[in-house]
Scaffold this active site. Structure first.
Site, PDB file in Angstrom:
ATOM      1  NE  ARG A 157      31.573  49.318  46.447  1.00 26.56           N
ATOM      2  CZ  ARG A 157      31.273  48.176  45.961  1.00 26.56           C
ATOM      3  NH1 ARG A 157      30.112  48.024  45.294  1.00 26.56           N
ATOM      4  NH2 ARG A 157      31.812  46.913  46.113  1.00 26.56           N
ATOM      5  CE1 TYR A 179      32.461  53.408  56.073  1.00 26.62           C
ATOM      6  CE2 TYR A 179      32.624  52.130  53.836  1.00 26.62           C
ATOM      7  CZ  TYR A 179      33.034  52.370  55.212  1.00 26.62           C
ATOM      8  OH  TYR A 179      33.853  51.511  55.660  1.00 26.62           O
ATOM      9  CE  LYS A 219      36.112  50.788  43.916  1.00 25.60           C
ATOM     10  NZ  LYS A 219      36.266  49.771  44.553  1.00 25.60           N
ATOM     11  CG  HIS A 234      37.278  46.719  41.398  1.00 23.37           C
ATOM     12  ND1 HIS A 234      36.710  45.772  41.855  1.00 23.37           N
ATOM     13  CD2 HIS A 234      37.904  47.605  42.225  1.00 23.37           C
ATOM     14  CE1 HIS A 234      36.700  46.126  43.221  1.00 23.37           C
ATOM     15  NE2 HIS A 234      37.542  47.054  43.284  1.00 23.37           N
ATOM     16  CB  SER A 259      34.803  44.643  46.872  1.00 18.69           C
ATOM     17  OG  SER A 259      34.423  45.781  45.781  1.00 18.69           O
ATOM     18  CB  CYS A 315      38.491  39.386  46.635  1.00 21.08           C
ATOM     19  SG  CYS A 315      37.036  38.788  47.095  1.00 21.08           S
ATOM     20  CG  ASP A 333      39.965  49.806  44.513  1.00 24.65           C
ATOM     21  OD1 ASP A 333      39.913  48.597  44.866  1.00 24.65           O
ATOM     22  OD2 ASP A 333      39.111  50.792  44.636  1.00 24.65           O
ATOM     23  NE  ARG A 346      36.824  49.347  52.698  1.00 29.73           N
ATOM     24  CZ  ARG A 346      37.055  48.745  51.597  1.00 29.73           C
ATOM     25  NH1 ARG A 346      37.936  49.062  50.706  1.00 29.73           N
ATOM     26  NH2 ARG A 346      36.175  47.658  50.944  1.00 29.73           N
TER      27      ARG A 346
HETATM   28  P1  GTP Z   1      38.571  46.689  48.025  1.00 28.39           P
HETATM   29  O1  GTP Z   1      39.218  47.711  48.661  1.00 28.39           O
HETATM   30  O2  GTP Z   1      37.253  46.189  48.780  1.00 28.39           O
HETATM   31  O3  GTP Z   1      38.455  46.542  46.876  1.00 28.39           O
HETATM   32  O4  GTP Z   1      39.281  45.187  48.676  1.00 28.39           O
HETATM   33  P2  GTP Z   1      40.714  44.349  48.230  1.00 28.39           P
HETATM   34  O5  GTP Z   1      40.758  43.679  46.963  1.00 28.39           O
HETATM   35  O6  GTP Z   1      41.782  45.539  48.138  1.00 28.39           O
HETATM   36  O7  GTP Z   1      40.936  43.558  49.480  1.00 28.39           O
HETATM   37  P3  GTP Z   1      42.072  43.444  50.656  1.00 28.39           P
HETATM   38  O8  GTP Z   1      43.519  43.262  50.054  1.00 28.39           O
HETATM   39  O9  GTP Z   1      42.147  44.834  51.398  1.00 28.39           O
HETATM   40  O10 GTP Z   1      41.884  42.195  51.359  1.00 28.39           O
HETATM   41  C1  GTP Z   1      40.351  41.915  51.941  1.00 28.39           C
HETATM   42  C2  GTP Z   1      40.779  40.778  52.941  1.00 28.39           C
HETATM   43  O11 GTP Z   1      41.210  39.684  52.486  1.00 28.39           O
HETATM   44  C3  GTP Z   1      41.630  41.272  54.263  1.00 28.39           C
HETATM   45  O12 GTP Z   1      40.813  41.070  55.240  1.00 28.39           O
HETATM   46  C4  GTP Z   1      42.791  40.646  53.865  1.00 28.39           C
HETATM   47  O13 GTP Z   1      43.473  40.136  55.009  1.00 28.39           O
HETATM   48  C5  GTP Z   1      42.369  39.170  53.129  1.00 28.39           C
HETATM   49  N1  GTP Z   1      43.351  38.746  52.293  1.00 28.39           N
HETATM   50  C6  GTP Z   1      43.927  39.201  51.400  1.00 28.39           C
HETATM   51  N2  GTP Z   1      44.917  38.514  50.686  1.00 28.39           N
HETATM   52  C7  GTP Z   1      45.081  37.389  51.357  1.00 28.39           C
HETATM   53  C8  GTP Z   1      45.495  35.989  51.015  1.00 28.39           C
HETATM   54  O14 GTP Z   1      46.320  36.112  50.175  1.00 28.39           O
HETATM   55  N3  GTP Z   1      45.112  35.124  51.804  1.00 28.39           N
HETATM   56  C9  GTP Z   1      43.961  35.169  52.576  1.00 28.39           C
HETATM   57  N4  GTP Z   1      43.685  34.176  53.255  1.00 28.39           N
HETATM   58  N5  GTP Z   1      43.311  36.452  53.085  1.00 28.39           N
HETATM   59  C10 GTP Z   1      43.575  37.396  52.122  1.00 28.39           C
HETATM   60  C1  SPV Z   2      35.269  48.084  46.901  1.00 26.62           C
HETATM   61  O1  SPV Z   2      34.231  47.922  47.554  1.00 26.62           O
HETATM   62  O2  SPV Z   2      35.847  47.691  46.097  1.00 26.62           O
HETATM   63  C2  SPV Z   2      35.932  49.256  47.545  1.00 26.62           C
HETATM   64  C3  SPV Z   2      35.453  50.193  48.610  1.00 26.62           C
HETATM   65  O3  SPV Z   2      37.300  49.659  47.039  1.00 26.62           O
HETATM   66  S1  SPV Z   2      34.559  51.521  48.189  1.00 26.62           S
HETATM   67  O4  SPV Z   2      35.289  52.478  48.061  1.00 26.62           O
HETATM   68  O5  SPV Z   2      33.463  51.643  49.232  1.00 26.62           O
HETATM   69  O6  SPV Z   2      33.746  50.932  46.911  1.00 26.62           O
HETATM   70 MN    MN Z   3      37.656  47.946  45.298  1.00 25.87          MN
END
Ligand code: GTP
Ligand code: SPV
Ligand code: MN
Length: 588
Positions: free
Chosen positions: A54, A201, A210, A230, A252, A254, A277, A369
């Site tokens: 983004r 993307y 979003k 979010h 994002s 996290c 999400d 992704r």
């Molecule tokens: P968006 O789709 O961008 O909104 O991201 P999201 O908030 O869904 O994040 P996601 O669950 O995909 O996690 C992102 C990264 O954080 C990944 O590489 C995970 O492996 C890592 N991660 C998630 N949960 C944990 C946790 O509890 N501990 C640690 N150390 N890493 C974590």
């Molecule tokens: C984020 O960045 O919080 C996402 C990925 O979930 S995107 O769809 O690119 O915004």
């Molecule tokens: Mn997101």
């Protein structure tokens, strides 16, 4: 739109399987995607390396009055809470980019619903795009096609125009047209319009996500008295059988997808996924609780870090009917990314740029992704498409905080909870264009997604208390990412996060014996977290500590942020919460 963009052809999408096969064949023939024969109906797209995330800096909201979109900052301070553009400049930006931009391309018209078709909590949109990749992705991420088209009987839908544009310069990648130098993402809340140019993307191009569900969505929600957030949504059943739903806002990359699909490390607990999400949250007069729907139908999840160990439910979801983007490919027709189980002996890896990978540097892009149907998740919640949504018992806020922020703490009140959301900070990640691991303010995990003035947004959250007889969710803050002296995470995270959710549930049940008061909120008292079967030594004292010096600094930093970013728009109640925190810290 056709007059403006001059496409060679127009295709109105019906959402059928046959149409999808045609779209996939088109993409394959163009070289935009390649098959992954190791799995069933899975494909890999490699983008132009300039189009991988983004672009917040090129994202604008257009309103007559600037202050309707963004808070007025202190003189000389750059605003961090969104970008505003005048309607006149928006018209110009469109006129500079769109005329004939679809020449020699097909214009696809995508009717889609955010939320189950026909739910009173759902909203309809139509996206026009010249990207077949977007069509294939929108079919996974939204309810798309004829059913939706048949429901449209008025002008009451969100209008989204998208073109990948065309930069024919030396760096151009023919199978992934885009125009990075002129990319722009525009929103006009007054007309429920989205206009996006130059990127194919993620959140830049899948406009239901979003742009609609959060930016335009939050403005509709403000008008109609609900919340567009979010947040993931999950259901959790503890051994006593009382199922509850909670939502969580993390920035994002996290941990939303991971928490939403977690396999609990504690015996007897069941977690089920409603969404990973976005949550649309609305007061339900029948239950007097806030109910949430997941407006999406698929997961656009971060690939790196996903493994059988960290997220087995995601691994069981994503190897069928999935469109991968910017992950690495293996010589046996599969995919690979950092953190995934090593490929078998003799299998070679091609990195996300299409080069042979020798084990150095990233095999997959950090923001690579998977795009998979949510219905394939083995723990999808039985109510994930309930038109009434699910009732929320708790809301969690969280972020990547390497220092000072305890594993979990609970807000003293709704006002305090809203303050905690407003004061959220997190390390930057690869999901946007930011560089380095700098800790940034990301209130409510919404900084890139506010559709209107953050001060008004805070007031809107505060006003939820005025709903007649409402039983609001309890608010907590969590941090899986605190690090020790050695730079390693203090908490194992992932499935072990159930131990924190378990404490949250017991707090909701009203157990006062398991919490103690600290200046920042209620934290688990000694022995209150269930650590049964936890491997290794956990420095719980450190994990739960609330270091006074750190928090005095933190409260100053929050004050500075408010003062610079919203000197005129901050609701009094939030300012009072900061003062209350400061005096609790002094007393401590
Ligand atoms: P968006 O789709 O961008 O909104 O991201 P999201 O908030 O869904 O994040 P996601 O669950 O995909 O996690 C992102 C990264 O954080 C990944 O590489 C995970 O492996 C890592 N991660 C998630 N949960 C944990 C946790 O509890 N501990 C640690 N150390 N890493 C974590
Ligand atoms: C984020 O960045 O919080 C996402 C990925 O979930 S995107 O769809 O690119 O915004
Ligand atoms: Mn997101």
């Amino acid at each position: 739109m056709a007059k403006l963009c001059s496409p060679a052809d127009i295709h109105v999408c019906d959402g059928s399987e046959r149409e999808n096969r045609m779209i996939i064949e088109t993409l394959h023939a163009k070289g935009t995607i390649m098959p992954l024969p190791k799995y069933n109906n899975c494909w890999l797209a490699r983008t132009d390396p300039r189009d991988v995330a983004r672009v917040e800096s090129k994202t604008f909201i257009s309103t007559d009055k600037r202050r309707d979109t963004i808070p007025t900052t202190r003189e000389g301070v750059k605003g961090q809470l969104g970008n505003w553009m005048s309607p006149h400049d928006m018209d110009n930006a469109i006129a500079e980019r769109f005329p004939s931009c679809m020449k020699n391309r097909t214009m696809y018209v995508i009717p889609f619903s955010m939320g189950p078709v026909g739910s009173p909590m759902s909203k309809i949109g139509i996206q026009v795009t010249d990207s077949p990749y977007v069509v294939a992705s929108m079919r996974i991420m939204t309810r798309m096609g004829e059913d939706v088209l048949n429901k449209i009987d008025s002008e009451d839908f969100v209008k989204a125009l998208h073109s990948v544009g065309n930069d024919s310069g030396p760096k151009a990648v023919p199978q992934w047209p885009c125009d990075p130098d002129r990319t722009i993402i525009l929103h006009k809340p007054a007309k429920n319009e989205i206009v996006s140019y130059g990127s194919g993307y993620g959140g830049n191009s899948l406009l239901g996500k979003k742009c609609f569900a959060l930016r335009i969505g939050s403005t509709i929600a403000k008008r109609e008295g609900w919340l567009a957030e979010h947040m993931l949504i999950l259901g959790i059943t503890p051994p006593n059988g009382t199922k509850r739903y909670i939502a969580a806002a993390f920035p994002s990359a996290c941990g939303k997808t991971n928490l939403a699909m977690m396999l609990p490390a504690l015996e007897g607990y069941k977690v089920e996924c409603v969404g990973d999400d976005i949550a649309w949250i609305k007061y339900n007069p029948r239950t007097r609780m806030l109910h949430a729907i997941n407006p999406e139908k698929g997961f656009f999840g971060v690939a790196p870090g996903t493994s059988a160990k960290t997220n087995p439910n995601a691994m069981a979801t994503i190897f069928e009917n999935t469109l991968f983007t910017n992950v690495a490919a293996t010589s046996d027709g599969g995919v690979f990314w950092e953190g995934m189980e090593e490929p078998e002996e003799g299998v070679t890896v091609t990195d996300w740029l299409g080069n042979k990978w020798n084990g150095e540097g990233n095999a997959a892009h950090p923001n690579s992704r998977f795009c998979s149907p949510a219905g394939q998740c083995p723990i999808i919640d039985p109510r994930w498409e309930d038109p009434e949504g699910v009732p929320l018992s708790a809301i969690l806020f969280g972020g990547r905080r390497p220092k000072g922020v305890p594993l979990v703490y609970e807000a003293f009140s709704w006002d305090h909870g809203v303050f905690i959301g407003s004061a959220m900070r997190s390390e930057a990640t690869a999901a946007a264009e930011h560089k380095g691991k700098v800790v940034m303010h990301d209130p409510f995990a919404m900084r890139p997604f506010f559709g209107y003035n953050f001060g008004d947004y805070l007031q809107h959250w505060l006003d939820m208390q005025k709903l007649p007889g409402v039983q609001l969710p309890r608010i907590f803050h969590v941090n899986w990412f605190r690090k020790g002296q050695d730079g390693k995470f203090l908490w194992p995270g992932f499935g072990d996060n159930i131990r924190v959710l378990d404490w949250v549930l017991r707090r909701i049940d009203g157990d006062d014996s398991i919490a103690k008061e600290t200046p920042v909120g209620m934290t688990p008292s000694s022995g209150a977290l269930n650590l049964e079967g936890l491997q290794g030594n956990i420095d719980l004292d450190e994990l739960l500590s609330v270091p006074k010096d750190f928090w005095i600094n933190e409260s100053k930093e929050i004050g500075k942020y408010y003062d610079e970013q919203l000197p005129e728009d901050l609701p009094d109640a939030i300012g009072q919460q900061l003062e209350a925190l400061k005096s609790r810290l002094e007393r401590d």
